[in-house]
Structure formats: C-alpha cells, structure tokens
Design an enzyme around this catalytic site. Structure first.
Site, PDB file in Angstrom:
ATOM      1  N   PRO A  14       0.786  -1.102   0.018  1.00  0.00           N
ATOM      2  CA  PRO A  14      -0.032   0.014   0.175  1.00  0.00           C
ATOM      3  C   PRO A  14       0.927   1.232  -0.073  1.00  0.00           C
ATOM      4  O   PRO A  14       1.728   1.497   0.723  1.00  0.00           O
ATOM      5  CB  PRO A  14      -0.956  -0.158   1.335  1.00  0.00           C
ATOM      6  CG  PRO A  14       0.096  -1.029   2.013  1.00  0.00           C
ATOM      7  CD  PRO A  14       0.872  -1.932   1.230  1.00  0.00           C
ATOM      8  N   LEU A  15       0.719   2.328  -1.164  1.00  0.00           N
ATOM      9  CA  LEU A  15       1.216   3.408  -0.924  1.00  0.00           C
ATOM     10  C   LEU A  15       0.047   4.576  -1.154  1.00  0.00           C
ATOM     11  O   LEU A  15      -0.460   4.911  -2.249  1.00  0.00           O
ATOM     12  CB  LEU A  15       2.299   3.488  -2.181  1.00  0.00           C
ATOM     13  CG  LEU A  15       3.353   2.700  -2.307  1.00  0.00           C
ATOM     14  CD1 LEU A  15       3.774   2.408  -3.871  1.00  0.00           C
ATOM     15  CD2 LEU A  15       4.302   2.451  -1.321  1.00  0.00           C
ATOM     16  N   ALA A  16       0.052   5.317   0.051  1.00  0.00           N
ATOM     17  CA  ALA A  16      -0.947   6.263   0.062  1.00  0.00           C
ATOM     18  C   ALA A  16      -0.743   7.408  -1.126  1.00  0.00           C
ATOM     19  O   ALA A  16       0.541   7.781  -1.435  1.00  0.00           O
ATOM     20  CB  ALA A  16      -1.044   7.106   1.192  1.00  0.00           C
ATOM     21  N   GLN A  68      -6.508  -1.951   3.929  1.00  0.00           N
ATOM     22  CA  GLN A  68      -5.832  -1.619   4.972  1.00  0.00           C
ATOM     23  C   GLN A  68      -6.392  -0.322   5.826  1.00  0.00           C
ATOM     24  O   GLN A  68      -6.687   0.645   5.367  1.00  0.00           O
ATOM     25  CB  GLN A  68      -4.469  -1.292   4.579  1.00  0.00           C
ATOM     26  CG  GLN A  68      -3.536  -0.910   5.847  1.00  0.00           C
ATOM     27  CD  GLN A  68      -2.032  -0.240   5.596  1.00  0.00           C
ATOM     28  OE1 GLN A  68      -2.051   0.788   5.029  1.00  0.00           O
ATOM     29  NE2 GLN A  68      -1.116  -1.102   5.636  1.00  0.00           N
ATOM     30  N   CYS A  99       2.961   2.937   9.705  1.00  0.00           N
ATOM     31  CA  CYS A  99       3.116   4.590   8.933  1.00  0.00           C
ATOM     32  C   CYS A  99       3.750   5.577  10.126  1.00  0.00           C
ATOM     33  O   CYS A  99       3.549   5.639  11.118  1.00  0.00           O
ATOM     34  CB  CYS A  99       1.632   5.313   8.774  1.00  0.00           C
ATOM     35  SG  CYS A  99       1.895   6.754   8.321  1.00  0.00           S
ATOM     36  N   LYS A 139       0.559  -5.006   8.981  1.00  0.00           N
ATOM     37  CA  LYS A 139       1.857  -4.638   8.355  1.00  0.00           C
ATOM     38  C   LYS A 139       2.469  -3.804   9.503  1.00  0.00           C
ATOM     39  O   LYS A 139       2.254  -2.883  10.012  1.00  0.00           O
ATOM     40  CB  LYS A 139       1.264  -3.817   7.388  1.00  0.00           C
ATOM     41  CG  LYS A 139       2.722  -3.286   6.565  1.00  0.00           C
ATOM     42  CD  LYS A 139       2.414  -2.826   4.907  1.00  0.00           C
ATOM     43  CE  LYS A 139       3.577  -2.355   4.307  1.00  0.00           C
ATOM     44  NZ  LYS A 139       4.002  -0.946   4.667  1.00  0.00           N
ATOM     45  N   ASN A 198       9.260  -7.299   3.085  1.00  0.00           N
ATOM     46  CA  ASN A 198       9.076  -5.887   2.552  1.00  0.00           C
ATOM     47  C   ASN A 198      10.194  -4.987   2.765  1.00  0.00           C
ATOM     48  O   ASN A 198      10.545  -4.982   4.002  1.00  0.00           O
ATOM     49  CB  ASN A 198       7.610  -5.044   2.861  1.00  0.00           C
ATOM     50  CG  ASN A 198       7.625  -3.763   2.513  1.00  0.00           C
ATOM     51  OD1 ASN A 198       7.184  -3.012   3.357  1.00  0.00           O
ATOM     52  ND2 ASN A 198       7.652  -3.656   1.083  1.00  0.00           N
ATOM     53  N   GLY A 222       6.603  -1.886  -3.101  1.00  0.00           N
ATOM     54  CA  GLY A 222       6.029  -0.871  -3.160  1.00  0.00           C
ATOM     55  C   GLY A 222       6.525   0.163  -4.185  1.00  0.00           C
ATOM     56  O   GLY A 222       6.354   0.153  -5.390  1.00  0.00           O
TER      57      GLY A 222
HETATM   58  C1  LIG Z   1       4.627   7.496  -0.640  1.00  0.00           C
HETATM   59  C2  LIG Z   1       4.525   6.101   0.403  1.00  0.00           C
HETATM   60  C3  LIG Z   1       3.177   5.931   0.662  1.00  0.00           C
HETATM   61  C4  LIG Z   1       3.015   4.965   1.655  1.00  0.00           C
HETATM   62  N1  LIG Z   1       1.837   4.543   2.086  1.00  0.00           N
HETATM   63  C5  LIG Z   1       1.844   3.353   2.863  1.00  0.00           C
HETATM   64  C6  LIG Z   1       0.240   3.161   3.402  1.00  0.00           C
HETATM   65  O1  LIG Z   1      -0.633   3.621   3.172  1.00  0.00           O
HETATM   66  N2  LIG Z   1       0.224   2.159   4.099  1.00  0.00           N
HETATM   67  C7  LIG Z   1       1.381   1.386   4.566  1.00  0.00           C
HETATM   68  O2  LIG Z   1       1.225   0.254   5.302  1.00  0.00           O
HETATM   69  N3  LIG Z   1       2.503   1.523   4.303  1.00  0.00           N
HETATM   70  C8  LIG Z   1       2.708   2.826   3.397  1.00  0.00           C
HETATM   71  N4  LIG Z   1       4.144   2.949   2.903  1.00  0.00           N
HETATM   72  C9  LIG Z   1       5.187   2.169   3.216  1.00  0.00           C
HETATM   73  C10 LIG Z   1       5.296   0.859   2.192  1.00  0.00           C
HETATM   74  O3  LIG Z   1       4.080   0.104   1.962  1.00  0.00           O
HETATM   75  C11 LIG Z   1       6.422   0.063   2.150  1.00  0.00           C
HETATM   76  O4  LIG Z   1       6.111  -0.387   3.295  1.00  0.00           O
HETATM   77  C12 LIG Z   1       7.672   0.729   1.968  1.00  0.00           C
HETATM   78  O5  LIG Z   1       7.709   1.767   1.123  1.00  0.00           O
HETATM   79  C13 LIG Z   1       8.997  -0.140   1.919  1.00  0.00           C
HETATM   80  O6  LIG Z   1       8.625  -0.934   0.739  1.00  0.00           O
HETATM   81  P1  LIG Z   1       9.302  -0.533  -0.617  1.00  0.00           P
HETATM   82  O7  LIG Z   1      10.734  -0.305  -0.577  1.00  0.00           O
HETATM   83  O8  LIG Z   1       9.053  -1.633  -1.715  1.00  0.00           O
HETATM   84  O9  LIG Z   1       8.600   0.796  -1.205  1.00  0.00           O
HETATM   85  C14 LIG Z   1       4.316   4.108   1.908  1.00  0.00           C
HETATM   86  C15 LIG Z   1       5.104   4.491   1.579  1.00  0.00           C
HETATM   87  C16 LIG Z   1       5.795   5.281   0.666  1.00  0.00           C
HETATM   88  C17 LIG Z   1       6.892   5.853   0.145  1.00  0.00           C
END
Ligand SMILES: Cc1cc2nc3c(=O)[nH]c(=O)nc-3n(C[C@H](O)[C@H](O)[C@H](O)COP(=O)(O)O)c2cc1C
Length: 315
Positions: A14-16, A68, A99, A139, A198, A222
């Site tokens: 999830p990426l907001a 989520q 978060c 998570k 992750n 992500g």
């Molecule tokens: C812009 C952005 C938004 C994110 N939003 C969420 C979210 O809504 N929920 C969540 O559990 N993690 C969120 N994360 C964390 C990611 O889900 C993930 O755990 C983190 O980026 C590491 O994984 P990656 O290196 O594959 O991106 C966010 C990360 C970024 C950079």
C-alpha cells in the site's frame, strides 16, 4: 477465497496517494497475487466520509483484495470493520502498524502502535472478532525507535493475525536506512503464521535473494512498482527487460483508468506517475514533464503522452 502459501506470494504494497484503483488494476495484469488498498483512516470510515468510501472500491480483477485500515480506538475500529463487512468483494482486513507520519503517529496510530503493544494487540483482536472476512493481517515495522521485532511479531500472532507483512526498518529508519533482512528472517523463524518480507525489493534478483535469505512466504513491493508495474511479471517469468511498446501500452491504459475513476481530474493526478514512467532513459523526458505539467485537458494530454512514448527510443 484462500491464499495459497505453499508457494511464494507477491503483494503490491500500500502506498498512500499512489496505489489507487487505477494503478492497482494495471499492476494486477502483471501477475501480482494480492493488492492492498491505500491506508484508510478508521475514523474517516466510521464517520462516513464519501471520499474515504470511494477508496474502498476495487477493480473486478482484484481478488484477493485487502483493505488496510489505520486506527487504535477499538470502538472506531469496530465501526470501520462493520462498514467493510458490508462489501462482499474484500478478502483481507489489514491493520497499519508502520506509518511513520507525525499526523498519524500523534493519534497513536500507524507505527505508534509499536510503542503500545497491548493496544496493538487489542486492535488486532477487534478486527479478528468483528470482521466477516477470511483473513486478518498486520503490516509492521521492526520497532519504533529501537528494534523489538520478535516481541511485536509474537503479539500479532497471539492476537489472531493470520499473516503479517514486515517492512524491515524501524520507524526512526523512515524509508532510507538499510533494510534489515536478517531481522525479517528472525521473525519468519519464530512465527507459525506466514510472513511477507518488504522493503527495497527493486529487481527480480533482489526478490529471489530476499525470498531465499528470509525464507518468507512472499514478498511485498511498493516503490519499485511505481513507474514499473511490470516488475511482478519480470520476477515471475524471469524477464530482464520490457519493450518500449509495452511501456507505451501500459502508460496509455493507466491514463485511461485514471480518467474513468477520477474524471478529468485524473489528468492532474496522473502527472506523478508520468514522471516515473518517463524515467526509463527516454530522450526529452524533462521537456515532456514540463509540457504535461501544464496540461489539464484529457484529449490533448493523451496526444502528448502518446507522442512521447510512441516516438521515443530508450537511450
Ligand atoms: C509514498 C508512500 C506511501 C506509503 N503509504 C503506505 C500506506 O498507506 N500504508 C502502509 O502500510 N505503508 C505505506 N507505505 C510504506 C510501503 O508500503 C512500504 O512498506 C515501504 O515503502 C517499503 O517498501 P518498498 O521499498 O517496496 O517501497 C508508503 C510508502 C511510501 C513511500
């Protein structure tokens, strides 16, 4: 619907602000197994925000689908779960315990729950008790200021989580410090429930390495999927490079999905994705970005996008 953990499962993180319905439906075509909504505030859900309700929607391709939520107040969580229960197209409710954003942390939500494991456990138990979905998941990060990942992971399991996803950093590590894959492996070694790894998985080789090193039941990607949703196909089918033609088709499809979901405002929301899509070594990318940043008409924007991705060569 059951998740088959007998082979590695691939999750879109999830990426907001990024992993909305249009993006998830594009990623889904490249073989990702599980998609997760953006983080949804349990408060906003409980108090019936229309914008928040729209965030619950999924594409018909998205099965299994996880929603989520963020929250810590048990009553509010229960009310949010009731609202999700009314949708029969959801398979998993996930609790955000990672978060790092101050606005969330100051409300004792997201990663702040890692500082109060009793509260975290109660929040998980509440979802598990009231959800009518097959799975409850969590998570987590490795800790808040310091690592206490084993303790956190055990509370998740004891509180009824069916599986967890672990971002291998503490809250203090934000999104930059090196990911501690050894710590993720320790969690996997300790728990009976499945564990998804992750953090910084950005290529098929890294994906293979993380699965082997952590022995986890799956991986979650992500940021590396943004601008490159085909990464899941590369991993699953062992493909090194994708063609400019495929990139063009994906960009156009994503753009059309944005317009379908958001109307004309989708043009503006799509800019951030175009910035990443145009970073694959294309000539004239910065001129393209300048041009598209000034355009809000869907028809003209589409022409600019088609022209850039059709007539361009990767350097
Ligand atoms: C812009 C952005 C938004 C994110 N939003 C969420 C979210 O809504 N929920 C969540 O559990 N993690 C969120 N994360 C964390 C990611 O889900 C993930 O755990 C983190 O980026 C590491 O994984 P990656 O290196 O594959 O991106 C966010 C990360 C970024 C950079």
């Amino acid at each position: 619907m059951t998740l088959d953990f007998s082979k590695p499962l691939y999750f879109l993180a999830p990426l907001a602000g990024l992993t909305d319905l249009p993006f998830r439906s594009v990623v889904k075509k490249f073989g990702v197994d599980v998609t997760v909504s953006e983080m949804i505030s349990s408060n906003a859900l409980a108090y019936g925000s229309i914008k928040t309700k729209k965030m619950l929607e999924k594409s018909s391709l998205e099965t299994p689908y996880s929603i989520q939520i963020a929250g810590s107040n048990e009553d509010i969580i229960k009310r949010a779960v009731d609202i999700i229960n009314a949708r029969d197209d959801v398979d998993i409710i996930d609790l955000n315990c990672g978060c790092p954003v101050p606005k969330v942390v100051n409300n004792l939500q997201g990663s702040a729950l890692l500082t109060d494991l009793k509260k975290m456990g109660k929040a998980i138990e509440t979802i598990k008790k009231y959800s009518n979905k097959r799975y409850t998941s969590v998570k987590i990060r490795l800790g808040f200021a310091e690592k206490n990942h084993i303790e956190i992971a055990k509370v998740c399991q004891e509180s009824g989580a069916d599986f967890i996803a672990v971002h291998g950093r503490t809250r203090s590590g934000k999104f930059k410090t090196p990911v501690d894959y050894d710590a993720i492996a320790e969690i996997k070694n300790t728990l009976k429930i499945p564990v998804i790894a992750n953090g910084d998985i950005d290529s098929k080789d890294k994906a293979k390495w993380v699965l082997k090193h952590t022995n986890c039941d799956g991986i979650m990607i992500g940021r590396a999927a943004v601008g490159a949703p085909w990464i899941f196909k590369q991993i699953k089918d062992d493909i090194d490079k994708v063609t400019p033609n495929l990139i063009k088709d994906v960009v156009i499809e994503h753009f059309e999905q944005m317009l379908n979901f958001y109307g004309d405002y989708g043009v503006i929301l799509f800019r951030k994705h175009l910035h990443t899509y145009s970073k694959h070594g294309y000539k004239g990318a910065s001129e393209f970005r300048d041009k598209i940043n000034r355009e809000s008409d869907p028809k003209i924007a589409k022409e600019i996008i088609e022209d850039f991705f059709k007539n361009n060569k990767l350097s």
